[in-house]
Scaffold this motif. Structure first.
Motif, mmCIF file in Angstrom:
data_model
loop_
_atom_site.group_PDB
_atom_site.id
_atom_site.type_symbol
_atom_site.label_atom_id
_atom_site.label_comp_id
_atom_site.label_asym_id
_atom_site.label_seq_id
_atom_site.Cartn_x
_atom_site.Cartn_y
_atom_site.Cartn_z
ATOM 1 N N GLU A 113 10.375 99.055 -20.113
ATOM 2 C CA GLU A 113 11.134 100.169 -20.681
ATOM 3 C C GLU A 113 10.242 101.156 -21.422
ATOM 4 O O GLU A 113 10.591 102.302 -21.607
ATOM 5 N N GLY A 114 9.114 100.703 -21.890
ATOM 6 C CA GLY A 114 8.233 101.568 -22.669
ATOM 7 C C GLY A 114 7.267 100.725 -23.458
ATOM 8 O O GLY A 114 6.894 99.638 -23.038
ATOM 9 N N GLU A 115 6.864 101.246 -24.624
ATOM 10 C CA GLU A 115 5.941 100.528 -25.484
ATOM 11 C C GLU A 115 6.548 100.386 -26.869
ATOM 12 O O GLU A 115 7.373 101.195 -27.288
ATOM 13 N N LEU A 116 6.112 99.355 -27.559
ATOM 14 C CA LEU A 116 6.632 99.055 -28.890
ATOM 15 C C LEU A 116 5.453 98.795 -29.820
ATOM 16 O O LEU A 116 4.540 98.051 -29.483
ATOM 17 N N ASN A 117 5.479 99.406 -30.992
ATOM 18 C CA ASN A 117 4.458 99.199 -32.002
ATOM 19 C C ASN A 117 5.027 98.198 -33.018
ATOM 20 O O ASN A 117 6.012 98.500 -33.703
ATOM 21 N N LEU A 118 4.429 97.014 -33.106
ATOM 22 C CA LEU A 118 4.957 95.978 -34.005
ATOM 23 C C LEU A 118 4.882 96.382 -35.463
ATOM 24 O O LEU A 118 5.744 96.009 -36.260
ATOM 25 N N ASN A 119 3.874 97.165 -35.857
ATOM 26 C CA ASN A 119 3.823 97.638 -37.241
ATOM 27 C C ASN A 119 5.028 98.514 -37.565
ATOM 28 O O ASN A 119 5.632 98.392 -38.624
ATOM 29 N N GLU A 120 5.382 99.418 -36.659
ATOM 30 C CA GLU A 120 6.544 100.282 -36.889
ATOM 31 C C GLU A 120 7.834 99.475 -36.927
ATOM 32 O O GLU A 120 8.754 99.797 -37.672
ATOM 33 N N LEU A 121 7.906 98.420 -36.133
ATOM 34 C CA LEU A 121 9.115 97.596 -36.078
ATOM 35 C C LEU A 121 9.255 96.693 -37.300
ATOM 36 O O LEU A 121 10.341 96.543 -37.855
ATOM 37 N N LEU A 122 8.150 96.104 -37.768
ATOM 38 C CA LEU A 122 8.209 95.067 -38.800
ATOM 39 C C LEU A 122 7.782 95.514 -40.194
ATOM 40 O O LEU A 122 8.158 94.882 -41.171
ATOM 41 N N ILE A 123 6.993 96.583 -40.297
ATOM 42 C CA ILE A 123 6.432 96.987 -41.586
ATOM 43 C C ILE A 123 7.032 98.333 -41.991
ATOM 44 O O ILE A 123 6.650 99.374 -41.474
ATOM 45 N N HIS A 124 7.963 98.306 -42.939
ATOM 46 C CA HIS A 124 8.649 99.532 -43.351
ATOM 47 C C HIS A 124 7.972 100.213 -44.540
ATOM 48 O O HIS A 124 8.129 101.413 -44.735
ATOM 49 N N HIS A 125 7.258 99.460 -45.336
ATOM 50 C CA HIS A 125 6.553 99.995 -46.508
ATOM 51 C C HIS A 125 5.134 99.427 -46.503
ATOM 52 O O HIS A 125 4.838 98.477 -47.240
ATOM 53 N N PRO A 126 4.237 99.995 -45.670
ATOM 54 C CA PRO A 126 2.899 99.412 -45.494
ATOM 55 C C PRO A 126 2.121 99.201 -46.781
ATOM 56 O O PRO A 126 1.468 98.167 -46.947
ATOM 57 N N SER A 127 2.182 100.135 -47.718
ATOM 58 C CA SER A 127 1.382 99.991 -48.932
ATOM 59 C C SER A 127 1.927 98.912 -49.865
ATOM 60 O O SER A 127 1.241 98.480 -50.781
ATOM 61 N N ALA A 128 3.160 98.464 -49.636
ATOM 62 C CA ALA A 128 3.776 97.440 -50.486
ATOM 63 C C ALA A 128 3.965 96.120 -49.753
ATOM 64 O O ALA A 128 4.637 95.224 -50.250
ATOM 65 N N THR A 129 3.373 95.996 -48.578
ATOM 66 C CA THR A 129 3.592 94.813 -47.752
ATOM 67 C C THR A 129 2.340 93.957 -47.689
ATOM 68 O O THR A 129 1.233 94.467 -47.593
ATOM 69 N N PHE A 130 2.543 92.634 -47.777
ATOM 70 C CA PHE A 130 1.433 91.706 -47.622
ATOM 71 C C PHE A 130 1.900 90.513 -46.790
ATOM 72 O O PHE A 130 3.086 90.347 -46.514
ATOM 73 N N LEU A 131 0.952 89.715 -46.372
ATOM 74 C CA LEU A 131 1.223 88.559 -45.507
ATOM 75 C C LEU A 131 0.865 87.277 -46.240
ATOM 76 O O LEU A 131 -0.107 87.223 -46.985
ATOM 77 N N VAL A 132 1.660 86.238 -46.019
ATOM 78 C CA VAL A 132 1.375 84.919 -46.574
ATOM 79 C C VAL A 132 1.658 83.866 -45.511
ATOM 80 O O VAL A 132 2.497 84.062 -44.634
ATOM 81 N N TYR A 133 0.946 82.759 -45.598
ATOM 82 C CA TYR A 133 1.245 81.602 -44.759
ATOM 83 C C TYR A 133 2.151 80.663 -45.533
ATOM 84 O O TYR A 133 1.920 80.388 -46.710
ATOM 85 N N ALA A 134 3.187 80.159 -44.885
ATOM 86 C CA ALA A 134 4.075 79.171 -45.490
ATOM 87 C C ALA A 134 3.423 77.795 -45.393
ATOM 88 O O ALA A 134 2.819 77.456 -44.381
#
Length: 147
Positions: free
Chosen positions: A40-61
């Motif tokens: 159907e097209g292309e998808l950017n995972l950052n645009e889909l999952l990260i709404h506030h990049p400067s306030a977002t971080f990642l952690v391992y559970a």
């Protein structure tokens, strides 16, 4: 064992995420079909999952107490610090200096952190030193065993 988190780091909002091919329609378990016919097209995972990049971080559970909520040991959690936590949100919280991941709940008129397991009693927030690090917005759960 309670579910704790291991901080991976903040996202770099200056790095472009490569777009990935997006297949149209839904994937049904059981009936194979050639995927190229449905691109159907292309998808950017950052645009889909990260709404506030400067306030977002990642952690391992780490641990098993949130499995009922779909969070398993080793999962990568996307945490947004800019969101105001609400009842029912899964949050990363520092409680008495220790980071944990739990669901924020209201029991009676008091706030608690609740695991996804009856083995762990709810943690009352009243009277403890606690600070919300952010709201877990998404969970990246690998289905393939790590080698």
């Amino acid at each position: 064992m309670s579910l704790h988190v291991e901080i991976v780091g903040r996202l770099d909002p200056t790095l472009p995420a490569p777009p990935l091919p997006l297949a149209g329609g839904e994937v049904r378990a059981g009936f194979p079909s050639p995927a190229d016919d449905y691109l159907e097209g292309e998808l950017n995972l950052n645009e889909l999952l990260i709404h506030h990049p400067s306030a977002t971080f990642l952690v391992y559970a780490k641990g098993h107490s949130m499995e009922r909520h779909g969070i398993y040991d080793g999962d990568l959690l996307i945490v947004d610090r800019s969101l105001e936590p609400g009842i029912g949100d899964v949050v990363v919280m520092a409680v008495d200096g220790e980071l944990t991941c739990k669901q924020l709940q209201l029991i009676g008129k008091r706030h608690y952190l609740v695991s996804g397991s009856e083995q762990f009693p709810p943690i009352p927030l009243a009277g403890c030193d606690c600070h919300c690090w952010g709201v877990v917005t998404d969970n990246i759960h690998s289905l393939r065993r790590r080698r």
